[in-house]
Structure formats: C-alpha cells, structure tokens
Motif scaffolding. Structure first.
Motif, PDB file in Angstrom:
ATOM      1  N   ILE A  50       4.823  19.131  -9.405  1.00 27.18           N
ATOM      2  CA  ILE A  50       5.056  20.246  -8.482  1.00 27.18           C
ATOM      3  C   ILE A  50       6.525  20.647  -8.507  1.00 27.18           C
ATOM      4  O   ILE A  50       6.862  21.837  -8.519  1.00 27.18           O
ATOM      5  CB  ILE A  50       4.627  19.881  -7.058  1.00 27.18           C
ATOM      6  CG1 ILE A  50       3.117  19.643  -6.996  1.00 27.18           C
ATOM      7  CG2 ILE A  50       5.041  20.968  -6.070  1.00 27.18           C
ATOM      8  CD1 ILE A  50       2.280  20.863  -7.328  1.00 27.18           C
ATOM      9  N   GLU A  51       7.396  19.657  -8.543  1.00 26.64           N
ATOM     10  CA  GLU A  51       8.834  19.954  -8.620  1.00 26.64           C
ATOM     11  C   GLU A  51       9.155  20.757  -9.871  1.00 26.64           C
ATOM     12  O   GLU A  51       9.989  21.670  -9.845  1.00 26.64           O
ATOM     13  CB  GLU A  51       9.646  18.651  -8.612  1.00 26.64           C
ATOM     14  CG  GLU A  51       9.613  17.886  -7.301  1.00 26.64           C
ATOM     15  CD  GLU A  51      10.480  18.521  -6.232  1.00 26.64           C
ATOM     16  OE1 GLU A  51      11.150  19.534  -6.520  1.00 26.64           O
ATOM     17  OE2 GLU A  51      10.477  18.018  -5.107  1.00 26.64           O
ATOM     18  N   SER A  52       8.494  20.426 -10.977  1.00 28.99           N
ATOM     19  CA  SER A  52       8.730  21.153 -12.222  1.00 28.99           C
ATOM     20  C   SER A  52       8.290  22.614 -12.090  1.00 28.99           C
ATOM     21  O   SER A  52       9.009  23.528 -12.509  1.00 28.99           O
ATOM     22  CB  SER A  52       7.975  20.475 -13.367  1.00 28.99           C
ATOM     23  OG  SER A  52       8.138  21.196 -14.567  1.00 28.99           O
ATOM     24  N   VAL A  53       7.115  22.838 -11.500  1.00 33.32           N
ATOM     25  CA  VAL A  53       6.632  24.205 -11.296  1.00 33.32           C
ATOM     26  C   VAL A  53       7.593  24.976 -10.397  1.00 33.32           C
ATOM     27  O   VAL A  53       7.961  26.128 -10.690  1.00 33.32           O
ATOM     28  CB  VAL A  53       5.212  24.200 -10.685  1.00 33.32           C
ATOM     29  CG1 VAL A  53       4.815  25.610 -10.222  1.00 33.32           C
ATOM     30  CG2 VAL A  53       4.202  23.683 -11.690  1.00 33.32           C
ATOM     31  N   LEU A  54       8.018  24.355  -9.311  1.00 26.91           N
ATOM     32  CA  LEU A  54       8.925  25.032  -8.388  1.00 26.91           C
ATOM     33  C   LEU A  54      10.272  25.327  -9.042  1.00 26.91           C
ATOM     34  O   LEU A  54      10.848  26.401  -8.841  1.00 26.91           O
ATOM     35  CB  LEU A  54       9.117  24.178  -7.131  1.00 26.91           C
ATOM     36  CG  LEU A  54       7.878  24.040  -6.238  1.00 26.91           C
ATOM     37  CD1 LEU A  54       8.126  23.014  -5.135  1.00 26.91           C
ATOM     38  CD2 LEU A  54       7.492  25.380  -5.634  1.00 26.91           C
TER      39      LEU A  54
END
Length: 297
Positions: free
Chosen positions: A274-278
């Motif tokens: 999720i951090e990567s997507v954000l």
C-alpha cells in the motif's frame, strides 16, 4: 491496537487536534448526543411510521449489510450487523440527495475497526463482541457515523443519481493512464475493455474491496489526511494501483484479462504494498497535478 489501527485513529482525530482538550471532549460528547437522538427518531420506529421510500431504503440496507467485508468474520456478528444497519440507514435518511447507495456499507468498516480497537485488545481475528456494552457500541457507532459523513462529503456526487462523480473519476483515471502508461490503455482498447467495467467498483468502494482489510485501513489513513483534496487524490491512487499490474495486463487477452482485473491477486498485500501505491500516487500528482486540463472532463 495494530500499527494500522493506531495510525488510522490518529488521522481520524486530526480534525480535533487544534481544539483545546476541554473543547475537544465537549465536541465529541455533543456529536455523540446528536447521533443518539437520531436513533429513536429515525430508526427505532415501526414501518407504518416510515414512508414507502424509507421502507425501501431500510430493506436495501438490510440486504447489503450481510455482504459487508465477507472475509472479516467479526463484522458478521449480530450486534455488529445491527449497528451497521442502524448507522447506514440513518445516514441515508439524513442525506436525501443520494440516500444510501450499495457499497457504502464497506466504507464504514475501517472506522468501525479503529474505534473498536480501543475496547477490544489483540488482533481483529480474535475479537468477540461479548465485552461490548450498549454504551460502547453507541459511542463507536456515533463516531463512525460522523467519520463516514466527513469522508463522503467530498464525494457526494459519487452516490447521487447516475453516480456522475464515479464516472468522472474513472474518466480521469483513464486520461492519466493514457499520459503515463499509454501501453495499458492501448492494450485495453484493443481487447475491447472499457475502464468502467473494472474501475467503477474501485471508485465506488474507494479500493477497499481490492485489498485485504488490514491494508485498507492504511488507505483510509491517507484518504482522511488529504482532507478536501481526497477526491482528486483518489484519481492518482487508482492510476498507481492499475500501473502495478502493467506487465500482467499486457500479457493477457480479453477473457483472462477481465477475470484478472475483477479479482486482482492482492490477497497477500500488506502495508508495504500500500505504501508503494501511495508513493507512486504522490509522484503522479507531482508530475501531472498542474496539468489540470488533461485530467478534467
């Protein structure tokens, strides 16, 4: 309380941080009383006291609530189901421009998990409702109601007639992908797949159905932190999410591609993904945020 739940709680309370402690407590108490007053007025009445439209709205909510977060057993406990039904029905009655719309039942679950984590220790899969008093439930319900209201106020046209906000957002996602990942758009066009066929649900449920529930709480953390910019930021999040799968998408043809897009393999995703997507969403916004003419209908 998990790291995701703690982070979510902090952001949910962000709107009160500039208030003094005494005023913060008084505002919270007042909002809880306001919600508590709505329960007997709108919910705890017989059907013969409701309009035909209200009876239909309650029926729709009661049908949707059992479908909420199917992979989280706790949300299917009778006391939790009743709480969800009550707050969603009241929200719909209090917001007649859209009313309750299918999918809103999922949007309230991250708030519910965060607020209940204060009363229920340990991981969520070990929770039982046995220790939840009526007072705890009603306070949690009120807090969830007002947080849902805050989340939805910036995307209300996602849920009005014909859901123009969702259609506009999906259009903007396609426009952004065409600028940044043109190969994806070209391949989908060749295979005859319209963005609305898969991205409508993404936007309707703001991606909560596309990732594991624990990861979704991290998304809500950022959504709320964006404040009034949330509806715009959602475009970049959806585009970054789609771009994750470019290699897979380009290697699939129509039937397999449709099945892939409708059930992406995110079952093992955690906060790292999720951090990567954000992070990629912020890069997209920094790159294209000033090119507003490319991203508006």
């Amino acid at each position: 309380m998990s790291n995701e739940q703690r982070s979510g709680r902090e952001v949910i309370e962000n709107g009160l941080k500039n208030l003094g402690r005494s005023r913060q407590a008084s505002v919270l108490a007042r909002k809880r009383r306001e919600y508590l007053d709505m329960v007997p007025e709108f919910y705890d009445i017989e059907n013969d006291q409701r309009t035909e439209e209200e009876v239909g709205a309650l029926r729709q909510v009661s049908v949707d609530v059992p479908r909420t977060a199917p992979n989280v057993p706790f949300f299917h406990e009778p006391v939790i189901q009743k709480s969800l039904e009550r707050m969603l029905y009241i929200w719909g009655i209090r917001h007649p421009a859209s009313g309750y719309v299918q999918g809103m039942n999922d949007l309230v679950t991250p708030f519910l998990a965060v607020f209940l984590s204060e009363a229920l220790p340990g991981p969520m899969d070990s929770w039982t409702p046995d220790s939840l008093t009526e007072g705890i439930m009603l306070d949690m319900e009120a807090d969830c109601y007002w947080c849902l209201s805050k989340l939805l106020e910036g995307i209300q046209d996602h849920y009005t007639y014909a859901q123009p906000g969702i259609q506009r957002t999906v259009f903007r996602v396609k426009e952004l992908i065409s600028k940044n990942n043109a190969a994806i758009v070209d391949h989908l066009d060749r295979e005859g797949i319209d963005f609305l066929q898969f991205a409508f649900r993404w936007v309707n449920c703001i991606l909560i159905r596309e990732v594991p529930f624990g990861a979704a709480i991290r998304l809500w953390d950022t959504y709320l932190a964006e404040g009034g910019k949330f509806s715009d930021f959602l475009v970049y999040v959806c585009a970054a999410f789609l771009a994750c799968w470019q290699k897979d998408i380009l290697g699939l043809e129509f039937q397999e591609l449709m099945m892939f897009l409708q059930k992406l393999p995110t079952q093992d995703w955690q906060e790292l993904q999720i951090e990567s997507v954000l992070s990629n969403a912020y890069v997209l916004r920094n790159t294209w945020g000033n090119a507003q003419s490319h991203l508006h209908m």
